[in-house]
Scaffold this motif. Structure first.
Motif, PDB file in Angstrom:
ATOM      1  N   LYS A   1     -35.878 -26.465 -10.418  1.00  0.00           N
ATOM      2  CA  LYS A   1     -36.645 -27.717 -10.371  1.00  0.00           C
ATOM      3  C   LYS A   1     -35.744 -28.911 -10.059  1.00  0.00           C
ATOM      4  O   LYS A   1     -36.193 -29.911  -9.499  1.00  0.00           O
ATOM      5  CB  LYS A   1     -37.331 -27.909 -11.734  1.00  0.00           C
ATOM      6  CG  LYS A   1     -38.200 -29.129 -11.839  1.00  0.00           C
ATOM      7  CD  LYS A   1     -39.025 -29.124 -13.115  1.00  0.00           C
ATOM      8  CE  LYS A   1     -38.157 -29.173 -14.372  1.00  0.00           C
ATOM      9  NZ  LYS A   1     -38.999 -29.368 -15.578  1.00  0.00           N
ATOM     10  N   ASN A   2     -34.457 -28.799 -10.434  1.00  0.00           N
ATOM     11  CA  ASN A   2     -33.540 -29.918 -10.253  1.00  0.00           C
ATOM     12  C   ASN A   2     -32.945 -30.014  -8.845  1.00  0.00           C
ATOM     13  O   ASN A   2     -32.266 -30.986  -8.523  1.00  0.00           O
ATOM     14  CB  ASN A   2     -32.398 -29.820 -11.280  1.00  0.00           C
ATOM     15  CG  ASN A   2     -32.934 -29.843 -12.697  1.00  0.00           C
ATOM     16  OD1 ASN A   2     -33.399 -30.876 -13.159  1.00  0.00           O
ATOM     17  ND2 ASN A   2     -32.923 -28.695 -13.361  1.00  0.00           N
TER      18      ASN A   2
ATOM     19  N   GLU B   1     -43.163 -31.683 -14.181  1.00  0.00           N
ATOM     20  CA  GLU B   1     -42.358 -32.902 -14.271  1.00  0.00           C
ATOM     21  C   GLU B   1     -43.061 -33.936 -15.139  1.00  0.00           C
ATOM     22  O   GLU B   1     -42.776 -35.122 -15.067  1.00  0.00           O
ATOM     23  CB  GLU B   1     -42.059 -33.436 -12.864  1.00  0.00           C
ATOM     24  CG  GLU B   1     -41.159 -32.465 -12.104  1.00  0.00           C
ATOM     25  CD  GLU B   1     -40.635 -33.004 -10.791  1.00  0.00           C
ATOM     26  OE1 GLU B   1     -41.427 -33.584 -10.047  1.00  0.00           O
ATOM     27  OE2 GLU B   1     -39.427 -32.840 -10.526  1.00  0.00           O
TER      28      GLU B   1
ATOM     29  N   LYS C   1     -43.757 -29.365  -9.870  1.00  0.00           N
ATOM     30  CA  LYS C   1     -42.974 -29.401  -8.629  1.00  0.00           C
ATOM     31  C   LYS C   1     -43.003 -28.008  -8.031  1.00  0.00           C
ATOM     32  O   LYS C   1     -42.342 -27.102  -8.531  1.00  0.00           O
ATOM     33  CB  LYS C   1     -41.538 -29.822  -8.936  1.00  0.00           C
ATOM     34  CG  LYS C   1     -40.663 -29.850  -7.684  1.00  0.00           C
ATOM     35  CD  LYS C   1     -39.263 -30.345  -7.968  1.00  0.00           C
ATOM     36  CE  LYS C   1     -38.426 -30.230  -6.705  1.00  0.00           C
ATOM     37  NZ  LYS C   1     -37.073 -30.764  -6.888  1.00  0.00           N
TER      38      LYS C   1
END
Lengths: 326, 326
Positions: free
Chosen positions: B21-22, B65, B117
């Motif tokens: 996700k990052n 998120e 996301k």
């Protein structure tokens, strides 16, 4: 930006808020009764020790600007297994209270998720068990029991709570700062009065400079308000709030002959609220919904009850005309 | 924008997705097993006839998120009354399936609400009952039973489904269009293989030009994969997917002596996956999480199991280094 505060709970507030949502340049705050202890809400109260989510859920859905699917989700009721009878939205609010440790904070997060226009505020954060003492000294405990009780046979001597129930500070401030306060419509003993009798309410509304508007009920409730007229509602309300109502919305649109006769047939004479209000504070408007709502199969009364009710947009138009004169 | 597809379900996928996700400039798609029939998920499947929400929920939370409160809400488990044992997120997905009439569409709406996301896609829309036939001809039915069965005493002869289970068209397309496919880590028989054995999966991955990365498990599971080495996992996986894996992520960071000895004491020898992989496809990286997760009280094994596991960010860094070379 005019500040509108509604007071109630349940389907009455749902109708009013659904209409007000469409007004621009207003800030909306719905104050909601916390007395409900029946159905899905009652089970969650008992089993999880949460505050009653049902009425709050209805107000959130009314003010939600999310998609119709998400609003339908909140009103979805499970029909099988151990979840049977629970509304999803009630479970949602109960879980949020558990996760945050605070019902009001949970409602704020729900509002964000549901893209709510305005705020929904529980009238109190305390455990609120409604208690009605009848004139024959019989005591009816809990909103669900009150809802099903015949209060008119002996008459109501006193309505209160089992323990002290204090007004929520956010509710107090909303009342103080409001331009307009709308009380009702709704189930008088179960949704309206439970707000007015919390400690601090009368003081708060007494200090408020808001115009008080009452869209008076269209029909009376069996064992509660049968044969009441517009004056009966207003006089009773004014005793509880300790001040005069500014404007009374009275419907001037007649239901159909068929609706009236079906209602009377099933609920008896005295089910329609008669307009006997001789006062300049009356605003007579066409307020009747023409939308036909289907009742549950085999539940004739429920179907009927929904025939004669307020049209959200017509009420909102009335409110807007009051706002223009402020 | 590189397209990453993960394949798995449960806590393994949760860890991988939390890290991915990052990454910026990637599109994420999580393909999730639909075989789970245990716990809260199993009850909802049985009572409401919905598809299993548990693994999907974990992936949604990993990719969400939204605020930490909303993510905590999705993982909240009721502890009293008839809702006891249910995760709120599972009820949420079950209600969405009921309201929309389609699990996958419900997952899409959940994704929007949770500000996910990427996409979470069930590997199939069919009812998927896992069936394992052992070499002694005994048949184990249902993922929950498989999870608790000793598969190694006699060995697995065949793994499949009770009825035909077809790959979801959206999953097929994601595999076809992917730049990178990550298989695992996770419970091999219960979370990984149930994806690979759906009809159409082998054909889809066969036609895909994606690089296949396997972050191989760090520990083995009692009765399932005890004494397996890195080569055992890769050889087994390649038999199921019908093609070669491109890159094998092997952890080169040693757990502490204390962790190792506690693990061996409780789970026996053969619990750690030995690195015996003699191949250029290996990427040896420090992948171990240093975060201490508390187990449930009285549940020593659960606490232990979470000691030796992948660090989401370290795995994500490894993936990024592969992406750079594409």
């Amino acid at each position: 930006m005019k500040k509108i505060v509604t007071i109630g709970g349940g389907t009455g507030s749902y109708a009013i808020l659904s209409g007000l949502k469409n007004l621009s340049d207003v800030s909306l705050t719905a104050l909601v009764s916390m007395a409900d202890n029946g159905g899905s809400t009652g089970v969650l109260r008992d089993e999880l020790g949460v505050l009653p989510p049902g009425d709050v859920r209805q107000c959130l859905v009314a003010l939600s600007e999310h998609t119709s699917v998400v609003r339908a989700l909140m009103s979805y009721r499970f029909t099988a297994g151990k979840l049977s009878g629970h509304s999803f939205g009630n479970i949602f609010l109960a879980a949020l209270e558990k996760v945050t440790g605070d019902f009001a904070q949970g409602v704020e997060i729900a509002s964000e998720i549901l893209k709510v226009k305005g705020r929904v505020i529980p009238i109190t954060k305390n455990h609120a068990e409604l208690v009605i003492t009848l004139k024959n000294k019989k005591v009816v405990r809990g909103e669900d029991a009150v809802n099903h009780a015949d209060l008119q046979e002996f008459g109501v001597e006193k309505i209160g709570y089992a323990r002290k129930v204090l007004i929520n500070e956010h509710a107090r401030r909303a009342i103080k700062e409001a331009d307009v306060i709308i009380i009702g419509p709704g189930n008088y003993y179960c949704s309206i009065l439970p707000n007015l009798i919390v400690s601090g309410f009368v003081d708060a509304i007494g200090k408020s400079k808001a115009k008080i508007i009452v869209p008076v009920n269209l029909t009376n409730k069996q064992g509660h308000t049968m044969h009441w007229s517009v004056s009966d509602y207003i006089e009773s309300l004014e005793r509880y709030i300790g001040k005069k109502v500014d404007t009374v919305f009275i419907n001037k649109e007649m239901p159909s002959e068929k609706q009236i006769s079906l209602y009377k047939l099933n609920e008896g004479d005295g089910v329609l609220v008669v307009d006997d209000f001789k006062d300049k504070r009356a605003m007579r408007l066409p307020l009747l919904s023409r939308k036909v709502i289907k009742g549950n199969k085999g539940d004739i009364l429920r179907g009927l009850r929904s025939f004669i009710r307020h049209d959200p947009l017509k009420v909102a138009c009335g409110i807007q005309s009051v706002l223009k004169k402020l």
